[in-house]
Design an enzyme around this catalytic site. Structure first.
Site, PDB file in Angstrom:
ATOM      1  N   THR A 181      14.782 -16.753 -42.172  1.00  0.00           N
ATOM      2  CA  THR A 181      16.004 -16.752 -41.360  1.00  0.00           C
ATOM      3  C   THR A 181      16.279 -18.165 -40.871  1.00  0.00           C
ATOM      4  OG1 THR A 181      14.772 -16.359 -39.357  1.00  0.00           O
ATOM      5  CG2 THR A 181      15.624 -14.424 -40.473  1.00  0.00           C
ATOM      6  N   GLU A 193      18.191 -10.464 -42.520  1.00  0.00           N
ATOM      7  CA  GLU A 193      17.335  -9.278 -42.359  1.00  0.00           C
ATOM      8  C   GLU A 193      17.928  -8.047 -43.033  1.00  0.00           C
ATOM      9  OE1 GLU A 193      18.089 -11.494 -40.105  1.00  0.00           O
ATOM     10  OE2 GLU A 193      16.464 -11.830 -38.673  1.00  0.00           O
ATOM     11  N   LYS A 239      29.896 -14.563 -19.930  1.00  0.00           N
ATOM     12  CA  LYS A 239      30.141 -13.549 -18.912  1.00  0.00           C
ATOM     13  C   LYS A 239      30.780 -14.220 -17.704  1.00  0.00           C
ATOM     14  CE  LYS A 239      28.220  -9.135 -18.187  1.00  0.00           C
ATOM     15  NZ  LYS A 239      27.095  -8.261 -18.053  1.00  0.00           N
ATOM     16  N   TRP A 253      33.007  -9.763 -19.998  1.00  0.00           N
ATOM     17  CA  TRP A 253      32.663 -10.514 -21.199  1.00  0.00           C
ATOM     18  C   TRP A 253      33.896 -11.184 -21.788  1.00  0.00           C
ATOM     19  CZ3 TRP A 253      28.956  -7.109 -24.626  1.00  0.00           C
ATOM     20  CH2 TRP A 253      27.755  -6.947 -23.935  1.00  0.00           C
TER      21      TRP A 253
HETATM   22  P1  AMP Z   1      22.075 -15.197 -41.270  1.00  0.00           P
HETATM   23  O1  AMP Z   1      20.896 -14.322 -41.222  1.00  0.00           O
HETATM   24  O2  AMP Z   1      21.744 -16.653 -41.194  1.00  0.00           O
HETATM   25  O3  AMP Z   1      22.957 -14.879 -42.428  1.00  0.00           O
HETATM   26  O4  AMP Z   1      22.923 -14.925 -39.953  1.00  0.00           O
HETATM   27  C1  AMP Z   1      23.360 -13.636 -39.629  1.00  0.00           C
HETATM   28  C2  AMP Z   1      24.312 -13.701 -38.459  1.00  0.00           C
HETATM   29  O5  AMP Z   1      25.508 -14.410 -38.833  1.00  0.00           O
HETATM   30  C3  AMP Z   1      24.815 -12.364 -38.000  1.00  0.00           C
HETATM   31  O6  AMP Z   1      23.879 -11.706 -37.181  1.00  0.00           O
HETATM   32  C4  AMP Z   1      26.091 -12.738 -37.274  1.00  0.00           C
HETATM   33  O7  AMP Z   1      25.833 -13.217 -35.970  1.00  0.00           O
HETATM   34  C5  AMP Z   1      26.605 -13.882 -38.103  1.00  0.00           C
HETATM   35  N1  AMP Z   1      27.630 -13.401 -39.045  1.00  0.00           N
HETATM   36  C6  AMP Z   1      27.499 -13.126 -40.353  1.00  0.00           C
HETATM   37  N2  AMP Z   1      28.683 -12.737 -40.879  1.00  0.00           N
HETATM   38  C7  AMP Z   1      29.579 -12.755 -39.874  1.00  0.00           C
HETATM   39  C8  AMP Z   1      30.974 -12.447 -39.761  1.00  0.00           C
HETATM   40  N3  AMP Z   1      31.710 -12.081 -40.810  1.00  0.00           N
HETATM   41  N4  AMP Z   1      31.553 -12.563 -38.540  1.00  0.00           N
HETATM   42  C9  AMP Z   1      30.853 -12.950 -37.454  1.00  0.00           C
HETATM   43  N5  AMP Z   1      29.540 -13.272 -37.504  1.00  0.00           N
HETATM   44  C10 AMP Z   1      28.910 -13.172 -38.689  1.00  0.00           C
END
Ligand code: AMP
Length: 543
Positions: A186, A331, A440, A445
């Site tokens: 990650t 994940e 907040k 929010w």
């Molecule tokens: P990663 O594991 O690096 O791909 O990051 C995942 C995170 O990216 C998610 O938990 C979201 O917070 C953010 N994310 C992924 N796709 C989107 C989307 N279309 N809109 C908003 N946030 C997103």
């Protein structure tokens, strides 16, 4: 009583063999680091994947041993995906945009035995090779005559020489479909990165899900360009789903600027593309500057961070391209939701359709969703109630590699995503924030994503990030950090005025600060932690 159907394990090797047999002449085109285009077919790719498998056997690698890659999207990386996982080892894609120390840390944590890298990453490899204590073999993804003689890396070999003597035939082993196939760390905004270890079963099921019409809609009639890197959650599973469906694959290599991407889309008849919003920003700017059009592109999957509505509108109104807004995470292999209209919504006026299309979309079968309040109670799917988003399903993580961070699941196997979302009566998810980025103010929010999306629709704004700053009365207040579009004059007041009537007054940022750059992480996401750090001494204007 058990059913009486064959218990055939779902294995990644079956995807490439299927493509080689049923889509043998479907093309895989790659822009190479050298700049030229390489072109071959699924049948050719399968032969070379089998050679990779043979070469790994010859190195004496054991079942489940990890093989690291530091590589762009290209045909050799594709062959490694199949050769490594198909032969029972684990392909570990490493993000080369991380700093070298992190790359070494990840390779050591994964205990990579072999590391395969594109020559453009030679400087990283030179910096880390002596620190990678488990790597025994270094393979440069190049021809034998391109191998640098003076790299200083002991035993460095070229990929082409390494697989040259291997047989075109290989008996892919059959094993438990739950065996590990691929490993991806990650982005790790806090602490050390953690590994998500995908299985053959989860990867094949995810490929089925990703290919569905209401997901990415892949088929043998599509030509797909994954701009999303193969080191970013396996290019969202496209290398697997494309082989499953026989879609033509177009790999962009290292050239991700607007001109290169547009040229490739046009020359290869790309019908769909996939990537994070920042990549499309470069493409759209290039096209606007040069008055260009698309002749074949129909849709583009955009995810990884929130796609600004202005970008969705620009693709649709100016170029007739449908944006499929998607949400997922490392994940989750990564696909969770994709935004495609339902039948009754196709009859709505354009404006109302747009209000749906800006959301992150509906769950793909295989992903269950819940939104809950701080006490864990389910919130209604009314499109208004925002809560912590929980997920479960067969391609969602059960625990991190080596058990790092303990058990991540809540009772009932629900994985807390760390995102805050609403879900409407039609099941469309809308991410309002990361839980740690939520602002907040006076107990209410404020969605930093909403605040950013509005600013991004202003013609003078290239990029906008909303963060909170402490406030004596309201606890926190939002401020907006903005990069202007080149050559555009836009003032603080212009942007503040732009919010009028779009969100409640108390949600409008208290200040707008112009900067030349905003820190982006290794996968192109705004790094809010760094930004908050940068503005930690900032004082809100009086009044
Ligand atoms: P990663 O594991 O690096 O791909 O990051 C995942 C995170 O990216 C998610 O938990 C979201 O917070 C953010 N994310 C992924 N796709 C989107 C989307 N279309 N809109 C908003 N946030 C997103």
């Amino acid at each position: 009583m058990l059913g009486l159907m064959q218990d055939q394990p779902l294995l990644i090797s079956s995807l490439i063999e299927f493509a080689a047999r049923h889509h043998r002449s479907a093309e895989i085109v790659s822009r190479r680091v050298e700049g030229d285009l390489h072109r071959y077919t699924y049948a050719d790719a399968a032969v070379r994947a089998r050679r990779v498998a043979g070469a790994l056997d010859r190195l004496g690698l054991a079942f489940s041993d990890r093989v690291g890659t530091l590589a762009w999207n290209g045909y050799r990386h594709f062959e490694l995906y199949y050769g490594i996982s198909g032969s029972g080892r684990v392909v570990h894609t490493i993000n080369p945009r991380l700093v070298p120390e992190q790359v070494a840390w990840i390779a050591n944590h994964a205990e990579d035995q072999v590391l395969c890298f594109d020559l453009s990453f030679l400087p990283i490899v030179k910096a880390i090779w002596s620190k990678c204590t488990t790597v025994k073999h270094w393979i440069a993804l190049c021809d034998a005559d391109a191998l640098p003689a003076d790299s200083g890396i002991a035993g460095l070999r070229s990929y082409e020489a390494w697989i040259a003597g291997e047989s075109d035939q290989y008996d892919w082993p059959e094993f438990d479909e739950r065996s590990a196939a691929a490993l991806c760390y990650t982005s790790g905004t806090t602490g050390n990165p953690k590994g998500a270890l995908y299985s053959h079963r989860s990867s094949v099921l995810h490929a089925y899900g990703a290919a569905m019409p209401d997901a990415m809609g892949l088929s043998a009639r599509e030509s797909i360009l994954p701009v999303v890197p193969m080191f970013h959650v396996n290019a969202w599973g496209i290398p697997y789903a494309a082989a499953m469906t026989g879609a033509k694959l177009v790999f962009p290599g290292a050239a991700l600027d607007g001109k290169s991407v547009h040229d490739l889309i046009e020359s290869e008849g790309v019908t769909m593309a996939a990537g994070v919003p920042t990549v499309w920003l470069g493409l759209l700017n290039h096209m606007a500057q040069h008055g260009l059009r698309f002749s074949t592109l129909k849709s583009t999957v955009i995810g990884g961070s929130a796609c600004p509505p202005a970008m969705i509108a620009s693709f649709k109104d100016t170029y007739g391209v449908t944006v499929l807004h998607a949400w997922g995470m490392t994940e989750m292999s990564p696909l969770g939701t994709v935004c495609n209209l339902k039948l009754h919504q196709t009859r709505l006026p354009a404006e109302q359709q747009m209000a749906v299309l800006v959301k992150q979309g509906r769950a793909v079968f295989g992903v269950e969703l819940r939104i809950v309040d701080p006490d864990g109670r389910d919130l209604p799917w009314d499109g208004q109630s925002a809560g912590d988003l929980l997920v479960k399903g067969p391609w969602i993580i059960q625990s991190y590699f080596k058990g790092e961070g303990g058990d991540p699941l809540l009772p009932g196997h629900w994985f807390p995503t760390g995102d805050v979302a609403t879900i409407d009566t039609d099941g469309f998810l809308q991410i309002t924030d990361r839980s740690k980025d939520v602002i907040k103010s006076g107990g209410e929010w404020i969605s930093s994503i909403d605040v950013e999306n509005i600013a991004m629709a202003h013609p003078g704004v290239a990029m906008a990030a909303c963060i909170s700053v402490p406030h004596p009365k309201w606890d926190e207040r939002p401020i907006l950090v903005v990069i202007k579009k080149p050559g555009q004059e836009v003032s603080r007041q212009d942007i503040l005025d732009f919010y009028a009537g779009k969100i409640a007054k108390w949600q409008v940022p208290d200040d707008v600060l112009f900067v030349d750059s905003i820190p982006l992480g290794a996968t192109g996401k705004i790094q809010k932690i760094k930004l908050r750090e940068q503005f930690k001494d900032y004082q809100l204007p009086a009044g």
